[in-house]
Design a protein around this motif. Sequence first.
Motif, PDB file in Angstrom:
ATOM      1  N   SER A 354      30.772  37.776   0.308  1.00  0.00           N
ATOM      2  CA  SER A 354      29.938  38.245  -0.851  1.00  0.00           C
ATOM      3  C   SER A 354      30.310  39.685  -1.111  1.00  0.00           C
ATOM      4  CB  SER A 354      28.436  38.083  -0.717  1.00  0.00           C
ATOM      5  OG  SER A 354      28.103  39.035   0.503  1.00  0.00           O
ATOM      6  N   ALA A 355      29.726  40.423  -2.251  1.00  0.00           N
ATOM      7  CA  ALA A 355      30.043  41.758  -2.584  1.00  0.00           C
ATOM      8  C   ALA A 355      29.742  42.640  -1.147  1.00  0.00           C
ATOM      9  CB  ALA A 355      29.489  42.178  -3.869  1.00  0.00           C
ATOM     10  N   GLU A 356      28.702  42.078  -0.582  1.00  0.00           N
ATOM     11  CA  GLU A 356      27.970  43.127   0.563  1.00  0.00           C
ATOM     12  C   GLU A 356      28.353  42.687   1.712  1.00  0.00           C
ATOM     13  OE1 GLU A 356      24.010  43.507   0.057  1.00  0.00           O
ATOM     14  OE2 GLU A 356      23.752  45.520   1.312  1.00  0.00           O
ATOM     15  N   TYR A 357      28.639  41.376   2.259  1.00  0.00           N
ATOM     16  CA  TYR A 357      28.835  40.843   3.407  1.00  0.00           C
ATOM     17  C   TYR A 357      29.734  39.783   3.536  1.00  0.00           C
ATOM     18  CZ  TYR A 357      24.776  43.511   5.045  1.00  0.00           C
ATOM     19  OH  TYR A 357      23.740  44.663   5.107  1.00  0.00           O
ATOM     20  N   PRO A 375      24.363  40.371  12.999  1.00  0.00           N
ATOM     21  CA  PRO A 375      22.908  40.235  12.300  1.00  0.00           C
ATOM     22  C   PRO A 375      21.670  40.314  13.191  1.00  0.00           C
ATOM     23  CG  PRO A 375      24.506  38.713  11.717  1.00  0.00           C
ATOM     24  CD  PRO A 375      25.150  39.114  12.653  1.00  0.00           C
ATOM     25  N   LYS A 376      21.948  40.035  14.323  1.00  0.00           N
ATOM     26  CA  LYS A 376      20.717  40.074  15.375  1.00  0.00           C
ATOM     27  C   LYS A 376      20.048  41.622  15.511  1.00  0.00           C
ATOM     28  CE  LYS A 376      21.594  35.708  17.912  1.00  0.00           C
ATOM     29  NZ  LYS A 376      22.822  35.695  17.385  1.00  0.00           N
ATOM     30  N   GLU A 377      21.189  42.505  15.262  1.00  0.00           N
ATOM     31  CA  GLU A 377      20.552  43.875  15.753  1.00  0.00           C
ATOM     32  C   GLU A 377      20.359  44.703  14.259  1.00  0.00           C
ATOM     33  OE1 GLU A 377      23.700  43.820  19.228  1.00  0.00           O
ATOM     34  OE2 GLU A 377      24.093  45.142  17.564  1.00  0.00           O
ATOM     35  N   ASP A 378      20.592  43.825  13.057  1.00  0.00           N
ATOM     36  CA  ASP A 378      20.376  44.583  11.598  1.00  0.00           C
ATOM     37  C   ASP A 378      19.300  43.585  10.836  1.00  0.00           C
ATOM     38  OD1 ASP A 378      22.659  46.051   9.527  1.00  0.00           O
ATOM     39  OD2 ASP A 378      20.543  45.381   9.232  1.00  0.00           O
ATOM     40  N   GLN A 383      18.418  39.144   7.026  1.00  0.00           N
ATOM     41  CA  GLN A 383      17.843  38.629   5.819  1.00  0.00           C
ATOM     42  C   GLN A 383      18.452  38.115   4.813  1.00  0.00           C
ATOM     43  OE1 GLN A 383      15.259  41.371   3.777  1.00  0.00           O
ATOM     44  NE2 GLN A 383      14.107  39.461   2.996  1.00  0.00           N
ATOM     45  N   ILE A 384      19.702  39.035   4.477  1.00  0.00           N
ATOM     46  CA  ILE A 384      20.588  38.771   3.103  1.00  0.00           C
ATOM     47  C   ILE A 384      21.476  37.835   3.990  1.00  0.00           C
ATOM     48  CG2 ILE A 384      22.275  39.784   1.949  1.00  0.00           C
ATOM     49  CD1 ILE A 384      20.980  42.452   1.949  1.00  0.00           C
ATOM     50  N   ILE A 385      22.073  37.988   4.791  1.00  0.00           N
ATOM     51  CA  ILE A 385      22.946  36.701   5.492  1.00  0.00           C
ATOM     52  C   ILE A 385      22.452  35.511   5.439  1.00  0.00           C
ATOM     53  CG2 ILE A 385      24.135  36.220   7.522  1.00  0.00           C
ATOM     54  CD1 ILE A 385      24.827  39.163   7.764  1.00  0.00           C
TER      55      ILE A 385
END
Length: 431
Positions: A354-357, A375-378, A383-385
């Motif tokens: 995607s444009a972000e991840y 993602p577990k640390e962010d 949420q987005i992922i």
Amino acid sequence: KADDLNKIKNYVKGNKTLQNATYFGKEKGKNVIVFHLESFQQFLMDYKVNGVEVTPNLNKFYHDQNTLSFDNFYNEVGQGKTADAEMMLETGLFGTASGSAMVNYGTSNTYQAVPAILDQQGYTTAAFHGDVASFWNRDNTYKSWGYDYFFSKPYYKNANNADYNIGYGMKDKIFLKDASKYLEQLPQPFYSKIITVTNHYPYDLDSQNASIAKTKTNDKTVDGYVQTARYLDQSFGEFLSWLKKSGLYDNSMIVLYGDHYGISENHKAAIAKLTGKDSVSDYDLANWQKVPFMVHAPGLKGGINHTYGGEIDVMPTLLHLLGVSTDNDIQFGQDLLATNRRQVVPFRNGDWVSAEYMKYGGNYYVTTTGTKINPKEDPRAKQIIDATQKDVDKMLTYSDDVQTGDLLRFYTPEGFKKVNRKDYSYQKASG
Ligand code: GP9
Ligand code: MN
């Protein structure tokens, strides 16, 4: 079965994008020439080997002021390879999780495909390929898609002296010369698809046709790639100058796409050498899936478009340029020129960009920087992922439901006439 369709219809409706007023209908009534670049990857654009451009003709076309060129466009094929690319571009449905949808469903499924849609807009539709008609079950599937003509190997007078050792059919330069004889006689406006094949694994090429040195990765199924890619480039260059001489260049929208990767991600060492890296990460391998997508027409406002998209998005993009709405179609793409696109590119195995991840090979990255993230640390990223993964899984599942359940037999878009396969025959009349 039919109520499975309601969920899908609602999803597709929610997927609609706003028309781009600058481009919608801009090419209405123009001929369409879709030129299939076999196994051709985006990294080849402007690529040089020892200072020599591999694909000068395609580079020139890519940078033409009237060519819309997409540099974040990905192939999304599964095991169906070319057949999956054709399925996505003509129907806006993905290939299936395994096997080839064209082979398994092409003969009997109901489709509302681009050839049938344009047929009903007064277009003549034709496909051209130098291989036998049955490969990938094209002859049967094209009847379901509503192609008026399918000029396969038996139609070409040079078919037998142009056979090529990969065994998939004629060498591109000879095929294109023979195919142009039919193309120039098609009633206009026409929609045509021209499928090349010489730039195909394992990328062998007879020495008199090779015009650039092999690369030196020491991987024997990789080092010929630049030679067959350059041969394809020359074939395209010859075809383009014929189009200009015949006048078709001036009243046609010319669409180029690479159907899928040429060098698979199993050749990591060779990929690193070709791209001047010490090693390749999953981030590099995700971007290795990029293929060219270009649309040229006289007077079209061109330029390099960075939107994230893929093969599933081509159908709405082309139909909207021709002024044909896709609002009632069950297809999973989003017009690449729309301003409110989600910019999510599902791969057939559930990975995505995607444009972000991006998620590739079980790893997550920031798309624009390549920074690996966990993602577990962010929480924000997570949420987005998670939302993106849910959407990708839903899209692929719904597309599979349509294919495996033949769900389009329960739905006819308003204004669309069901295709009757018996109306089509591609046998070459003898003599
Ligand atoms: C076969 C040719 C090659 O006719 O299109 O198909 P691929 O091996 O790329 O799927
Ligand atoms: Mn292919």
